[in-house]
Structures are given as structure tokens and as C-alpha cells.
Motif scaffolding. Structure first.
Motif, PDB file in Angstrom:
ATOM      1  N   LEU A 182       2.527  15.164   4.498  1.00 27.79           N
ATOM      2  CA  LEU A 182       2.137  13.839   4.009  1.00 27.79           C
ATOM      3  C   LEU A 182       1.261  13.087   5.011  1.00 27.79           C
ATOM      4  CD1 LEU A 182       5.566  12.716   2.504  1.00 27.79           C
ATOM      5  CD2 LEU A 182       3.537  13.447   1.241  1.00 27.79           C
ATOM      6  N   VAL A 183       0.989  13.714   6.150  1.00 20.42           N
ATOM      7  CA  VAL A 183       0.179  13.085   7.195  1.00 20.42           C
ATOM      8  C   VAL A 183      -1.255  13.580   7.089  1.00 20.42           C
ATOM      9  CG1 VAL A 183      -0.169  12.815   9.676  1.00 20.42           C
ATOM     10  CG2 VAL A 183       2.159  12.863   8.729  1.00 20.42           C
ATOM     11  N   GLY A 184      -2.194  12.661   7.076  1.00 18.66           N
ATOM     12  CA  GLY A 184      -3.599  13.058   7.023  1.00 18.66           C
ATOM     13  C   GLY A 184      -4.488  11.877   6.703  1.00 18.66           C
ATOM     14  N   PHE A 185      -5.206  11.384   7.713  1.00 19.21           N
ATOM     15  CA  PHE A 185      -6.028  10.185   7.526  1.00 19.21           C
ATOM     16  C   PHE A 185      -7.129  10.401   6.499  1.00 19.21           C
ATOM     17  CE2 PHE A 185      -7.964  12.585  10.987  1.00 19.21           C
ATOM     18  CZ  PHE A 185      -9.316  12.525  10.696  1.00 19.21           C
TER      19      PHE A 185
ATOM     20  N   VAL B 158       0.850  -1.199   0.000  1.00 15.10           N
ATOM     21  CA  VAL B 158       0.000   0.000   0.000  1.00 15.10           C
ATOM     22  C   VAL B 158       0.886   1.250   0.000  1.00 15.10           C
ATOM     23  CG1 VAL B 158      -1.618   1.372   1.382  1.00 15.10           C
ATOM     24  CG2 VAL B 158      -1.992  -1.095   1.103  1.00 15.10           C
ATOM     25  N   ASN B 159       1.906   1.255   0.855  1.00 19.01           N
ATOM     26  CA  ASN B 159       2.800   2.408   0.947  1.00 19.01           C
ATOM     27  C   ASN B 159       3.603   2.614  -0.337  1.00 19.01           C
ATOM     28  OD1 ASN B 159       1.933   2.827   3.577  1.00 19.01           O
ATOM     29  ND2 ASN B 159       3.646   1.732   4.503  1.00 19.01           N
ATOM     30  N   GLN B 160       4.046   1.528  -0.921  1.00 20.90           N
ATOM     31  CA  GLN B 160       4.835   1.607  -2.157  1.00 20.90           C
ATOM     32  C   GLN B 160       4.025   2.183  -3.316  1.00 20.90           C
ATOM     33  OE1 GLN B 160       5.908  -2.517  -2.486  1.00 20.90           O
ATOM     34  NE2 GLN B 160       7.233  -2.426  -0.676  1.00 20.90           N
ATOM     35  N   ASN B 161       2.708   2.033  -3.236  1.00 21.50           N
ATOM     36  CA  ASN B 161       1.837   2.505  -4.314  1.00 21.50           C
ATOM     37  C   ASN B 161       1.091   3.786  -3.959  1.00 21.50           C
ATOM     38  OD1 ASN B 161       1.723   0.422  -6.697  1.00 21.50           O
ATOM     39  ND2 ASN B 161       1.866  -0.789  -4.804  1.00 21.50           N
ATOM     40  N   ALA B 162       1.568   4.465  -2.924  1.00 23.31           N
ATOM     41  CA  ALA B 162       0.952   5.746  -2.544  1.00 23.31           C
ATOM     42  C   ALA B 162       1.013   6.727  -3.708  1.00 23.31           C
ATOM     43  CB  ALA B 162       1.666   6.326  -1.333  1.00 23.31           C
ATOM     44  N   GLY B 163      -0.134   7.344  -3.997  1.00 24.85           N
ATOM     45  CA  GLY B 163      -0.206   8.290  -5.093  1.00 24.85           C
ATOM     46  C   GLY B 163      -0.205   7.655  -6.465  1.00 24.85           C
ATOM     47  N   ILE B 164      -0.196   6.327  -6.515  1.00 28.36           N
ATOM     48  CA  ILE B 164      -0.135   5.612  -7.791  1.00 28.36           C
ATOM     49  C   ILE B 164      -1.418   4.835  -8.067  1.00 28.36           C
ATOM     50  CG2 ILE B 164       1.108   3.881  -9.164  1.00 28.36           C
ATOM     51  CD1 ILE B 164       3.605   4.565  -7.453  1.00 28.36           C
ATOM     52  N   LYS B 165      -1.749   3.910  -7.161  1.00 28.82           N
ATOM     53  CA  LYS B 165      -2.940   3.096  -7.392  1.00 28.82           C
ATOM     54  C   LYS B 165      -3.401   2.436  -6.099  1.00 28.82           C
ATOM     55  CE  LYS B 165      -0.376  -1.119  -8.574  1.00 28.82           C
ATOM     56  NZ  LYS B 165      -0.150  -2.183  -9.579  1.00 28.82           N
ATOM     57  N   PRO B 166      -4.681   2.036  -6.022  1.00 25.85           N
ATOM     58  CA  PRO B 166      -5.177   1.277  -4.877  1.00 25.85           C
ATOM     59  C   PRO B 166      -4.548  -0.116  -4.861  1.00 25.85           C
ATOM     60  CG  PRO B 166      -6.984   2.229  -6.151  1.00 25.85           C
ATOM     61  CD  PRO B 166      -5.753   2.352  -6.980  1.00 25.85           C
ATOM     62  N   VAL B 167      -4.430  -0.668  -3.666  1.00 25.63           N
ATOM     63  CA  VAL B 167      -3.854  -2.010  -3.496  1.00 25.63           C
ATOM     64  C   VAL B 167      -4.872  -2.903  -2.799  1.00 25.63           C
ATOM     65  CG1 VAL B 167      -2.047  -3.352  -2.348  1.00 25.63           C
ATOM     66  CG2 VAL B 167      -1.488  -1.164  -3.425  1.00 25.63           C
ATOM     67  N   LYS B 168      -5.081  -4.072  -3.342  1.00 22.67           N
ATOM     68  CA  LYS B 168      -6.020  -5.025  -2.752  1.00 22.67           C
ATOM     69  C   LYS B 168      -5.393  -5.651  -1.514  1.00 22.67           C
ATOM     70  CE  LYS B 168      -9.032  -8.954  -3.909  1.00 22.67           C
ATOM     71  NZ  LYS B 168     -10.257  -8.250  -3.468  1.00 22.67           N
ATOM     72  N   VAL B 169      -6.158  -5.698  -0.423  1.00 19.66           N
ATOM     73  CA  VAL B 169      -5.672  -6.258   0.836  1.00 19.66           C
ATOM     74  C   VAL B 169      -6.709  -7.229   1.396  1.00 19.66           C
ATOM     75  CG1 VAL B 169      -4.309  -4.202   1.398  1.00 19.66           C
ATOM     76  CG2 VAL B 169      -6.675  -4.370   2.206  1.00 19.66           C
ATOM     77  N   ASP B 170      -6.275  -8.027   2.355  1.00 20.47           N
ATOM     78  CA  ASP B 170      -7.201  -8.931   3.036  1.00 20.47           C
ATOM     79  C   ASP B 170      -8.231  -8.119   3.822  1.00 20.47           C
ATOM     80  OD1 ASP B 170      -5.639 -10.923   2.019  1.00 20.47           O
ATOM     81  OD2 ASP B 170      -5.009 -11.745   3.965  1.00 20.47           O
TER      82      ASP B 170
ATOM     83  N   SER C 294     -12.141  -4.177  -1.597  1.00 19.58           N
ATOM     84  CA  SER C 294     -11.161  -4.471  -0.542  1.00 19.58           C
ATOM     85  C   SER C 294      -9.793  -3.883  -0.876  1.00 19.58           C
ATOM     86  CB  SER C 294     -11.037  -5.978  -0.300  1.00 19.58           C
ATOM     87  OG  SER C 294     -10.359  -6.229   0.927  1.00 19.58           O
ATOM     88  N   THR C 295      -9.781  -2.572  -1.176  1.00 19.43           N
ATOM     89  CA  THR C 295      -8.533  -1.897  -1.510  1.00 19.43           C
ATOM     90  C   THR C 295      -8.277  -0.705  -0.598  1.00 19.43           C
ATOM     91  OG1 THR C 295      -9.583  -0.440  -3.147  1.00 19.43           O
ATOM     92  CG2 THR C 295      -8.683  -2.545  -3.953  1.00 19.43           C
ATOM     93  N   ILE C 296      -6.997  -0.354  -0.482  1.00 18.49           N
ATOM     94  CA  ILE C 296      -6.571   0.844   0.234  1.00 18.49           C
ATOM     95  C   ILE C 296      -5.744   1.680  -0.732  1.00 18.49           C
ATOM     96  CG2 ILE C 296      -5.268   1.779   2.185  1.00 18.49           C
ATOM     97  CD1 ILE C 296      -5.666  -0.871   3.627  1.00 18.49           C
ATOM     98  N   PHE C 297      -6.052   2.972  -0.772  1.00 25.12           N
ATOM     99  CA  PHE C 297      -5.308   3.882  -1.634  1.00 25.12           C
ATOM    100  C   PHE C 297      -4.885   5.101  -0.837  1.00 25.12           C
ATOM    101  CE2 PHE C 297      -5.525   7.434  -4.909  1.00 25.12           C
ATOM    102  CZ  PHE C 297      -4.252   7.173  -5.417  1.00 25.12           C
ATOM    103  N   LEU C 298      -3.598   5.413  -0.877  1.00 27.47           N
ATOM    104  CA  LEU C 298      -3.070   6.621  -0.259  1.00 27.47           C
ATOM    105  C   LEU C 298      -2.945   7.678  -1.350  1.00 27.47           C
ATOM    106  CD1 LEU C 298      -0.280   5.015   1.968  1.00 27.47           C
ATOM    107  CD2 LEU C 298      -2.719   5.285   2.443  1.00 27.47           C
ATOM    108  N   LYS C 299      -3.651   8.773  -1.189  1.00 28.18           N
ATOM    109  CA  LYS C 299      -3.773   9.751  -2.276  1.00 28.18           C
ATOM    110  C   LYS C 299      -2.463  10.467  -2.612  1.00 28.18           C
ATOM    111  CE  LYS C 299      -7.394  12.460  -2.258  1.00 28.18           C
ATOM    112  NZ  LYS C 299      -8.473  13.344  -1.752  1.00 28.18           N
ATOM    113  N   LEU C 300      -1.602  10.669  -1.607  1.00 30.03           N
ATOM    114  CA  LEU C 300      -0.398  11.468  -1.816  1.00 30.03           C
ATOM    115  C   LEU C 300       0.835  10.588  -1.989  1.00 30.03           C
ATOM    116  CD1 LEU C 300      -1.001  14.190   0.916  1.00 30.03           C
ATOM    117  CD2 LEU C 300      -1.738  14.213  -1.471  1.00 30.03           C
TER     118      LEU C 300
END
Length: 307
Positions: A112-115, A47-59, A125-131
Motif C-alpha cells: 500500500l506504500v507508493g508515492f 483523504v485517507n478515508q477516501n483512498a481508492g474511492i474518490k478525490p478529496v478537495k483540500v486547501d 485542488s484535490t488529492i486522490f489515493l489510488k489504492l
């Protein structure tokens, strides 16, 4: 998860106890491989590696843990924030820091901090970090979560008593073989080889957050590892917060949040969680605790190195 786990199991014989301890260890490793932001192959790291790039599927359990973290962030108005992990590029508490971070670098890291920039898609079932550069981390929830999961697993297997101690995040159930409650000591934060108070526990969790172990010092001033996500600077005002209640995960989140909020705001915040009790120690050594029979038996109102 970067910490020590101690596991105690009450069983009919040694073989049964060891077998179940192995099961607990396997469960801890499973959770670590999901949520550790130190392991590059974990779901949270992806998820962190793909921040600002794409959502990541997680359990689902990672998604739900993140969702609970966001709810706590909302409840604390950002005093708790799992996206604080971006700050680990600025503050190092592993002995490698040789100078105070610049105000400019701290300000940049806080950007870069902001929930609110954590986007969950429950259907996919994905998480995406916008920045780009954002990071999430479960350092203030993960160990408590693991302790709770292991307790649930052991109870489901018919193990009627034990303790999972996740680097001080303790989840207990049942009683000792002698029929007495489990006994847990709270460390004196100004004299770490001494116990401040002893607490009996049965089917409860207890967590202590403190500024007295992981810290750095510059120009005679101590900076602790518990960072205020809003400012990027270490929290001040409290040196220790102990929270006692049903869940180690929640107790961990509450104790960390209170360290950031400070005594007065922390007391108001904790009123929202009546199932949990607290004991706070201020920078000046004053002790403040909730109206709980366990704490009300104490005679201490202030500590010093001689306590």
C-alpha cells in the motif's frame, strides 16, 4: 501533531510576548487540524478515508505540502514516502506491541506504500489515493512545516527574534537579548542526559532524526520508528542524523531520508542540498559531518556511553 512545542519570543514586554505566543499556538493548532492523520476530521484524514474511492478537495497549502513531499520522494527514489503511513498498522511504538510483525503482514502493508499512487489535481485542488487502504501522513514534515510557518508569521508581525521548537524540529530567527546567537545542544544518542555538542544558531533551522527514543525490542534486537518504505522494516546503520539549514521542513525531510538511505548513500544525496549541513552518527558510534565551520570545530570522531 502528537508532539511538544516550546515557543520562545523576544519582545519589549511580557504582554507582547504572551500575545504573540498565543498567536503561534493558534497557528500550530490550525495546521494540526489540516494535516494530522490522528484527527478524523482533518483534511488529510478525509483523504485517507477516501483512498481508492474518490478525490478529496483540500486547501492549497495542504496540496502544496503534499507536492513538496512527493518531490522529496522522487529525489530519494522512495527512501522518503508520505504514503508510509499505512505501515502504522503493523509497527506500533506506543508500548502496545507484544510481538514482532509477521513477514507476511509487513509485505502486505508495503503493497500500500507508493508515492506514485498519490494523484494531485492542482486545478481542482484535490488529492486522490489510488489504492484502498492507502494512507498519507506528515510525521516527517509537519512539525518542521509548522515551525517554519510560525517563524514567518512572527517576522511579519515585527517580532525580531525567537525559537519555535517542534519536538526537536527547531526554527530560529534573530539573536538573544544579550546579543548572542541562540545556543542549541545535540543530544548524545547513547547517553540521552548528555549533550554531544553545542551549536550556535541565527536565522537557521536544525532537526535531528534518531532511532534511540521511539523503538521496540524483540529477542534483544532494537527496531526503531523510522521505517524504510521500500522494505517495511526499520532503518539500520545510523542512530542519529542532524541537519542544519534555512528550513525546518526541508531539514526534517532530509534527516529522515538520510536515516533510511544510510551513511554513504545519505552523503551523496545531501550533496544535492548545499544550503544544508549534516552530522551523522552510525550504529557503531562513528561521527561523520559535512564541511561546515560549525561542525569542523568539533573534536569528536566517535562516541560511547562515556562521552
Amino acid at each position: 501533531m502528537g508532539g511538544r512545542f516550546d515557543i520562545t519570543i523576544v519582545a519589549k514586554n511580557k504582554v507582547t510576548a504572551e500575545k504573540n505566543i498565543d498567536t503561534v499556538i493558534a497557528e500550530i493548532s490550525r495546521i494540526e487540524n489540516l494535516i494530522s492523520d490522528w484527527k478524523p476530521e482533518s483534511q488529510v484524514s478525509r483523504v485517507n478515508q477516501n483512498a481508492g474511492i474518490k478525490p478529496v478537495k483540500v486547501d492549497l497549502e495542504v496540496l502544496e505540502l503534499t507536492e513538496r513531499a512527493i518531490k522529496l520522494s522522487e529525489a530519494t527514489k522512495g527512501a522518503f514516502d508520505i504514503s508510509f503511513a499505512a505501515l502504522d498498522r503493523i509497527w506500533k511504538f506506543d508500548g502496545s506491541m507484544i510481538e514482532m510483525p509477521s513477514a507476511e503482514s509487513i509485505k502486505k502493508s508495503v503493497s500500500l506504500v507508493g508515492f506514485s499512487n498519490i494523484i494531485l489535481d492542482k486545478e481542482k485542488s484535490t488529492i486522490f489515493l489510488k489504492l484502498k487502504g492507502m494512507k498519507i501522513g506528515f510525521g516527517a514534515l509537519g512539525e518542521g512545516y509548522a515551525a517554519d510557518k510560525c517563524r514567518e508569521m512572527m517576522l511579519a508581525k515585527g517580532i525580531k527574534a525567537g525559537i519555535v521548537n517542534a519536538s526537536g524540529d527547531m526554527s530560529t530567527w534573530g539573536i538573544q537579548p544579550n546579543g548572542k546567537d541562540w545556543i542549541v545542544g545535540i543530544t548524545n544518542p547513547v547517553k540521552e542526559d548528555a549533550v554531544l555538542v553545542v551549536i550556535p544558531l541565527k536565522n537557521k533551522a536544525i532537526v535531528t532524526s534518531g532511532s534511540y527514543r521511539k523503538f521496540v525490542e524483540f529477542d534483544g534486537k532494537r527496531y526503531s520508528h523510522i521505517i524504510n518504505p521500500a522494505t517495511g522494516y526499520p532503518s539500520t546503520g545510523l542512530i542519529s542524523v542532524t541537519v542544519l539549514g534555512p528550513s525546518a521542513e526541508i531539514a526534517n525531510g532530509l534527516s529522515t531520508s538520510t536515516m533510511v538511505l544510510g551513511m554513504e548513500a545519505g552523503k551523496e544525496f545531501l550533496k544535492k542540498y548545499p544550503a544544508y549541513s549534516y552530522l551523522m552518527i552510525t550504529d557503531s558510534g562513528n561521527i561523520v559531518y559535512s564541511n561546515d565551520p560549525i561542525f569542523s570545530k568539533m573534536q569528536l570522531s566517535k562516541i560511547s556511553p562515556n562521552n
